[in-house]
Write a protein that holds these residues in place. Structure first.
Motif, PDB file in Angstrom:
ATOM      1  N   LYS A 112      11.041  61.809 -15.954  1.00 30.97           N
ATOM      2  CA  LYS A 112      10.247  60.574 -16.033  1.00 30.97           C
ATOM      3  C   LYS A 112       9.969  60.001 -14.643  1.00 30.97           C
ATOM      4  CE  LYS A 112      12.174  59.189 -20.483  1.00 30.97           C
ATOM      5  NZ  LYS A 112      13.278  58.428 -21.067  1.00 30.97           N
ATOM      6  N   GLY A 113      10.525  60.643 -13.615  1.00 33.24           N
ATOM      7  CA  GLY A 113      10.331  60.151 -12.250  1.00 33.24           C
ATOM      8  C   GLY A 113      11.100  58.867 -11.983  1.00 33.24           C
ATOM      9  N   GLU A 114      12.148  58.613 -12.753  1.00 36.12           N
ATOM     10  CA  GLU A 114      12.943  57.392 -12.551  1.00 36.12           C
ATOM     11  C   GLU A 114      14.021  57.611 -11.503  1.00 36.12           C
ATOM     12  OE1 GLU A 114      12.608  55.931 -17.233  1.00 36.12           O
ATOM     13  OE2 GLU A 114      14.565  56.524 -16.415  1.00 36.12           O
ATOM     14  N   THR A 115      14.365  56.564 -10.805  1.00 34.48           N
ATOM     15  CA  THR A 115      15.436  56.659  -9.804  1.00 34.48           C
ATOM     16  C   THR A 115      16.745  56.210 -10.450  1.00 34.48           C
ATOM     17  OG1 THR A 115      13.825  56.057  -8.140  1.00 34.48           O
ATOM     18  CG2 THR A 115      16.132  55.954  -7.476  1.00 34.48           C
ATOM     19  N   LEU A 116      17.752  57.035 -10.292  1.00 33.28           N
ATOM     20  CA  LEU A 116      19.058  56.685 -10.878  1.00 33.28           C
ATOM     21  C   LEU A 116      19.906  55.904  -9.883  1.00 33.28           C
ATOM     22  CD1 LEU A 116      19.984  60.081 -12.558  1.00 33.28           C
ATOM     23  CD2 LEU A 116      19.679  57.920 -13.759  1.00 33.28           C
ATOM     24  N   ASP A 117      20.753  55.060 -10.420  1.00 30.49           N
ATOM     25  CA  ASP A 117      21.776  54.391  -9.594  1.00 30.49           C
ATOM     26  C   ASP A 117      22.941  55.402  -9.502  1.00 30.49           C
ATOM     27  OD1 ASP A 117      23.946  52.951  -8.679  1.00 30.49           O
ATOM     28  OD2 ASP A 117      24.058  51.605 -10.421  1.00 30.49           O
ATOM     29  N   LEU A 118      22.912  56.243  -8.479  1.00 29.27           N
ATOM     30  CA  LEU A 118      23.880  57.343  -8.418  1.00 29.27           C
ATOM     31  C   LEU A 118      25.329  56.884  -8.288  1.00 29.27           C
ATOM     32  CD1 LEU A 118      21.918  60.068  -6.426  1.00 29.27           C
ATOM     33  CD2 LEU A 118      22.346  59.927  -8.879  1.00 29.27           C
ATOM     34  N   PRO A 119      25.636  55.912  -7.405  1.00 29.54           N
ATOM     35  CA  PRO A 119      27.026  55.435  -7.377  1.00 29.54           C
ATOM     36  C   PRO A 119      27.436  54.858  -8.736  1.00 29.54           C
ATOM     37  CG  PRO A 119      25.863  54.725  -5.413  1.00 29.54           C
ATOM     38  CD  PRO A 119      24.832  55.297  -6.326  1.00 29.54           C
ATOM     39  N   GLY A 120      26.493  54.160  -9.408  1.00 23.26           N
ATOM     40  CA  GLY A 120      26.796  53.590 -10.727  1.00 23.26           C
ATOM     41  C   GLY A 120      27.053  54.690 -11.751  1.00 23.26           C
TER      42      GLY A 120
END
Ligand code: KG4
Length: 334
Positions: free
Chosen positions: A228-236
């Motif tokens: 979907k081209g979404e950015t994840l909160d990777l630390p979260g």
């Protein structure tokens, strides 16, 4: 008694000399991680070949660092199970030939008993009985350690080991191999409520665990976001994942402790290095005796095999030259 111990169950070749179970005279580990990294996981054939190349020099180095000669060795110990069969066989075959050449007893050691025994090295006053939470890349289980050589499995994972999940998720996130440590680092400062993740329960087996659904949930979440081209909160995400693993492990551990009526709890294995799990165990076990091994003794090493071997030897355990390796961790043999 000086025991020369060998460990070759996965991707670390290790040799150590341990005196009377608790005194480590030397411990050398050759890690194959760099060889396997480009494949994103351990390649069994490469692991076996590498063990074969380094085990003899490592034995010599262990003796040199212990400032002993081969004539000072009273027994030889080796990991026989569980692990990669080809990798185990290198250690078992080499240990058999050393024991035969030196004409000393050969002591077979279960890898998981070894991980638990790492704590005897770190904590001189630790004695059974206690509950052990053993979490590594290949195994996740709770053991009732009634005595040094009298152990039984109370509950275990029904599918993936916790470390396997850390490594697979880290790989999908491009954090390299083995990625448990990197995922732990990424989780620092992350919001552990950022993503709601499942905690599985096994019906009618409250001490058993399951991690494959959690692993799949995280991997699907990452792939969906990519599509979907979404950015994840990777630390979260890393913190939410660590919290889900830790909740599962710590809740089972506290239940087992209550059932056994013990006041002593020990952690063991590579994943016992995880900062979230260590913090949660410390909080949950407040008022109990909790032993968390130093990070240097969490991963695979031969000192832990030499430590357990001393107790196996005292219990009369010996192997002859028909000794074989076993890939599986069957609860009966444990
Ligand atoms: O005990 P070990 O060295 O090998 C086995 O006997 O399996 O454990 C290796 C596992 C790997 O899955 C690695 O990613 C994981 O321990 N590990 C960690 C951490 N450090 C190592 N997992 C989570 N957090 C860590 N800090």
């Amino acid at each position: 008694m000086n025991i020369l111990a060998f460990e070759s169950s996965c991707d670390e070749t290790a040799a150590a000399v341990v005196r009377d179970g608790r005194q480590v005279l030397s411990s050398v580990v050759f890690s194959q991680v760099d060889m396997h990294r480009i494949y994103g996981g351990v390649v069994p054939e490469i692991a076996s070949r590498s063990h074969l190349e380094v085990i003899a020099p490592l034995a010599g180095e262990a003796l040199r660092q212990a400032e002993l000669t081969k004539n000072d060795i009273d027994a030889v110990a080796v990991t026989t199970a569980p692990g990669l069969i080809g990798a185990l066989l290198v250690g078992v075959s080499f240990a058999k030939s050393v024991a035969c050449a030196l004409d000393v007893p050969l002591i077979p050691v279960h890898h998981i008993r070894g991980h638990i025994a790492a704590n005897y090295i770190a904590f001189p006053d630790l004695e059974p009985p206690f509950l052990a939470l053993m979490v590594s890349g290949g195994n996740t289980l709770l053991a009732d350690v009634r005595d040094y050589t009298d152990l039984s499995v109370l509950g275990s994972t029904r599918d993936d080991a916790a470390g396997e999940c850390f490594d697979k998720i880290a790989r999908v996130l491009g954090l390299g191999y083995p990625g448990g440590k990197e995922l732990d680092r990424l989780a620092q400062g992350g919001d552990d409520t950022a993503y709601p993740l499942p905690r599985a329960h096994v019906t009618d087996a409250p001490l058993d665990m399951s991690f494959s659904g959690l692993k799949t949930a995280v991997i699907n979440l990452i792939h969906n976001a990519e599509q979907k081209g979404e950015t994840l909160d990777l630390p979260g995400l890393a913190a939410s994942f660590a919290a889900a693993v830790s909740d599962t492990l710590v809740s089972r551990t506290m239940l087992a402790l209550e059932q056994l009526g013990y006041d002593t709890l020990v952690a063991a294995g590579g994943v016992a290095a995880n900062s979230r799990i260590r913090t949660d165990l410390e909080r949950a076990a407040a008022g109990k005796r909790l032993f968390l091994p130093p990070l240097s003794l969490c991963g695979d090493n031969a000192a832990m095999i030499g430590a357990q071997a001393w107790y196996e030897y005292r219990a009369g355990r010996r192997a002859d030259l028909s000794l074989n390796a076993r890939a599986v961790c069957d609860a009966a043999a444990f």
